[in-house]
Motif scaffolding. Structure first.
Motif, mmCIF file in Angstrom:
data_model
loop_
_atom_site.group_PDB
_atom_site.id
_atom_site.type_symbol
_atom_site.label_atom_id
_atom_site.label_comp_id
_atom_site.label_asym_id
_atom_site.label_seq_id
_atom_site.Cartn_x
_atom_site.Cartn_y
_atom_site.Cartn_z
ATOM 1 N N PRO A 89 47.493 21.121 38.985
ATOM 2 C CA PRO A 89 46.368 20.502 38.285
ATOM 3 C C PRO A 89 45.475 19.694 39.224
ATOM 4 O O PRO A 89 45.949 19.117 40.201
ATOM 5 C CB PRO A 89 47.032 19.604 37.240
ATOM 6 N N VAL A 90 44.179 19.710 38.922
ATOM 7 C CA VAL A 90 43.210 19.015 39.784
ATOM 8 C C VAL A 90 43.243 17.508 39.530
ATOM 9 O O VAL A 90 43.745 17.034 38.526
ATOM 10 C CB VAL A 90 41.771 19.516 39.535
ATOM 11 N N ARG A 91 42.670 16.775 40.481
ATOM 12 C CA ARG A 91 42.564 15.326 40.347
ATOM 13 C C ARG A 91 41.156 14.943 40.796
ATOM 14 O O ARG A 91 40.717 15.344 41.857
ATOM 15 C CB ARG A 91 43.592 14.687 41.280
ATOM 16 N N PHE A 92 40.433 14.274 39.945
ATOM 17 C CA PHE A 92 39.095 13.807 40.318
ATOM 18 C C PHE A 92 39.102 12.301 40.278
ATOM 19 O O PHE A 92 39.333 11.710 39.229
ATOM 20 C CB PHE A 92 38.045 14.299 39.314
ATOM 21 N N GLU A 93 38.856 11.677 41.396
ATOM 22 C CA GLU A 93 38.808 10.224 41.390
ATOM 23 C C GLU A 93 37.430 9.808 40.883
ATOM 24 O O GLU A 93 36.433 10.445 41.187
ATOM 25 C CB GLU A 93 39.020 9.680 42.818
ATOM 26 N N GLY A 94 37.400 8.774 40.075
ATOM 27 C CA GLY A 94 36.115 8.165 39.726
ATOM 28 C C GLY A 94 35.434 8.668 38.475
ATOM 29 O O GLY A 94 34.334 8.244 38.172
ATOM 30 N N ILE A 95 36.036 9.619 37.751
ATOM 31 C CA ILE A 95 35.426 9.993 36.471
ATOM 32 C C ILE A 95 36.462 9.892 35.355
ATOM 33 O O ILE A 95 37.660 10.023 35.590
ATOM 34 C CB ILE A 95 34.743 11.387 36.472
ATOM 35 N N GLN A 99 34.198 12.172 30.568
ATOM 36 C CA GLN A 99 33.174 12.735 31.471
ATOM 37 C C GLN A 99 33.607 14.093 32.011
ATOM 38 O O GLN A 99 32.809 15.020 32.107
ATOM 39 C CB GLN A 99 32.906 11.776 32.637
ATOM 40 N N TYR A 100 34.884 14.186 32.367
ATOM 41 C CA TYR A 100 35.412 15.436 32.921
ATOM 42 C C TYR A 100 35.279 16.585 31.919
ATOM 43 O O TYR A 100 34.890 17.695 32.274
ATOM 44 C CB TYR A 100 36.882 15.213 33.319
ATOM 45 N N LEU A 101 35.565 16.298 30.659
ATOM 46 C CA LEU A 101 35.526 17.361 29.647
ATOM 47 C C LEU A 101 34.098 17.742 29.250
ATOM 48 O O LEU A 101 33.894 18.777 28.624
ATOM 49 C CB LEU A 101 36.318 16.941 28.405
ATOM 50 N N THR A 102 33.133 16.905 29.594
ATOM 51 C CA THR A 102 31.746 17.200 29.192
ATOM 52 C C THR A 102 30.846 17.447 30.407
ATOM 53 O O THR A 102 29.631 17.311 30.318
ATOM 54 C CB THR A 102 31.174 16.045 28.337
ATOM 55 N N LEU A 125 40.508 9.364 26.239
ATOM 56 C CA LEU A 125 39.104 9.624 26.601
ATOM 57 C C LEU A 125 38.560 8.674 27.663
ATOM 58 O O LEU A 125 37.803 9.078 28.541
ATOM 59 C CB LEU A 125 38.220 9.581 25.343
ATOM 60 N N ALA A 126 38.966 7.411 27.596
ATOM 61 C CA ALA A 126 38.417 6.425 28.537
ATOM 62 C C ALA A 126 39.243 6.317 29.825
ATOM 63 O O ALA A 126 38.835 5.634 30.762
ATOM 64 C CB ALA A 126 38.334 5.062 27.850
ATOM 65 N N ARG A 127 40.388 7.010 29.874
ATOM 66 C CA ARG A 127 41.213 6.950 31.094
ATOM 67 C C ARG A 127 40.516 7.664 32.252
ATOM 68 O O ARG A 127 39.722 8.579 32.047
ATOM 69 C CB ARG A 127 42.575 7.641 30.848
ATOM 70 N N MET A 128 40.852 7.278 33.467
ATOM 71 C CA MET A 128 40.291 7.962 34.630
ATOM 72 C C MET A 128 41.186 9.153 34.981
ATOM 73 O O MET A 128 42.401 9.116 34.774
ATOM 74 C CB MET A 128 40.210 7.006 35.833
ATOM 75 N N VAL A 129 40.557 10.232 35.500
ATOM 76 C CA VAL A 129 41.325 11.418 35.919
ATOM 77 C C VAL A 129 41.851 11.135 37.331
ATOM 78 O O VAL A 129 41.272 11.572 38.318
ATOM 79 C CB VAL A 129 40.450 12.686 35.901
ATOM 80 N N ASP A 130 42.897 10.379 37.407
ATOM 81 C CA ASP A 130 43.411 9.979 38.725
ATOM 82 C C ASP A 130 44.927 9.886 38.694
ATOM 83 O O ASP A 130 45.573 10.372 37.768
ATOM 84 C CB ASP A 130 42.749 8.659 39.179
ATOM 85 N N ARG A 131 45.470 9.252 39.689
ATOM 86 C CA ARG A 131 46.916 9.154 39.855
ATOM 87 C C ARG A 131 47.623 8.428 38.722
ATOM 88 O O ARG A 131 48.838 8.525 38.602
ATOM 89 C CB ARG A 131 47.200 8.384 41.147
#
Ligand code: ADP
Ligand code: MG
Ligand code: MG
Length: 237
Positions: A89-95, A99-102, A125-131
């Motif tokens: 699975p991918v990891r995007f810091e900072g979004i 935001q990721y789903l839209t 929804l408000a969580r960051m896509v990170d570690r």
């Protein structure tokens, strides 16, 4: 006309043939399972279809909705509606998850897509896509993002490989939701119980299709270990 038509595709690295005169068709809206043991060329095929860097066929064609795409760039293929779920699975810091789903469609309501993968929208929804997300949560969010894209073709490369992250039922639910949206699915797996949810199936061995038919037929062939592609070798993990 098939949505995806792969014709006589070969891919060679140095002197090693990884895909060898490989042909396969996937109809619009069809779930097609591709069964094969480790090292038979399944991921390589997925990268060739998606157009990953360094993956251009040695010969053969890949038609998508009638258009030859084998030399198109990865983003051009994405714009045509081809998307892929990666084994990791991918990891995007900072979004944020929302935001990721839209990313593609700003006015999309992302909540139902999280619910489809078993995550409570209000909590994520408000969580960051990170570690701070667990591997299983990231995997689910990635699958939700694929559902939210409504791709014409979704390629799942061994969605069962992180089986500690998702149950087989979770995977079946996501594939069913994709199909319900009208997406075609190429479902790469080495587990026959997952292949059974498909409409059609093929077995790959040493870069070639060795059996095609209903999932039950192909799963039986796969289990029988009588693969014509490798003669005496045991073609099951
Ligand atoms: P699968 O996904 O079915 O397990 P892969 O497509 O990852 O198999 O790999 C198929 C075979 O090709 C393997 O033997 C692998 O080692 C080899 N292979 C894949 N990519 C390369 C590469 N870039 N260079 C050399 N060999 C490769
Ligand atoms: Mg593998
Ligand atoms: Mg693989």
């Amino acid at each position: 006309m098939a949505l995806l038509e792969i014709k006589n595709l070969s891919f060679q690295v140095d002197t090693t043939k990884i895909l060898d005169d490989f042909s396969l068709s996937v109809e619009a809206g069809e779930v097609h399972a591709l069964l094969g043991t480790n090292g038979t060329g399944k991921s390589t095929l997925a990268y060739l279809i998606a157009g990953c860097e360094g993956y251009r066929p040695t010969s053969g064609t890949i038609l998508f909705a009638g258009k030859a795409i084998q030399t198109s760039k990865i983003h051009e293929r994405a714009q045509l509606g081809i998307t892929m779920a990666w084994q990791e699975p991918v990891r995007f810091e900072g979004i944020s998850v929302a935001q990721y789903l839209t990313l593609k469609q700003r006015d999309l309501d992302p909540a139902p897509y999280l619910a489809m993968v078993g995550l409570e929208p209000g909590r994520y929804l408000a969580r960051m896509v990170d570690r701070s997300l667990s591997g299983g949560e990231r995997k689910r969010i990635e699958l939700a993002s694929i559902l939210a894209l409504h791709p014409r073709l979704a390629i799942f490369d061994e969605p069962d490989s992180g089986i500690d992250m998702l149950s087989i039922q979770d995977i079946i639910n996501v594939i069913a939701a994709c199909k319900e949206h009208g997406s075609a699915v190429l479902l790469i797996t080495h587990r026959e119980e997952i292949a059974l949810i498909a409409d059609q199936a093929s077995q790959i061995c040493r870069g070639k299709v060795v059996c095609s038919g209903t999932p039950a037929e192909v799963a039986a062939y796969y289990k029988s270990r009588q693969c014509s592609g490798c003669a005496t070798e045991v073609c099951v993990d």
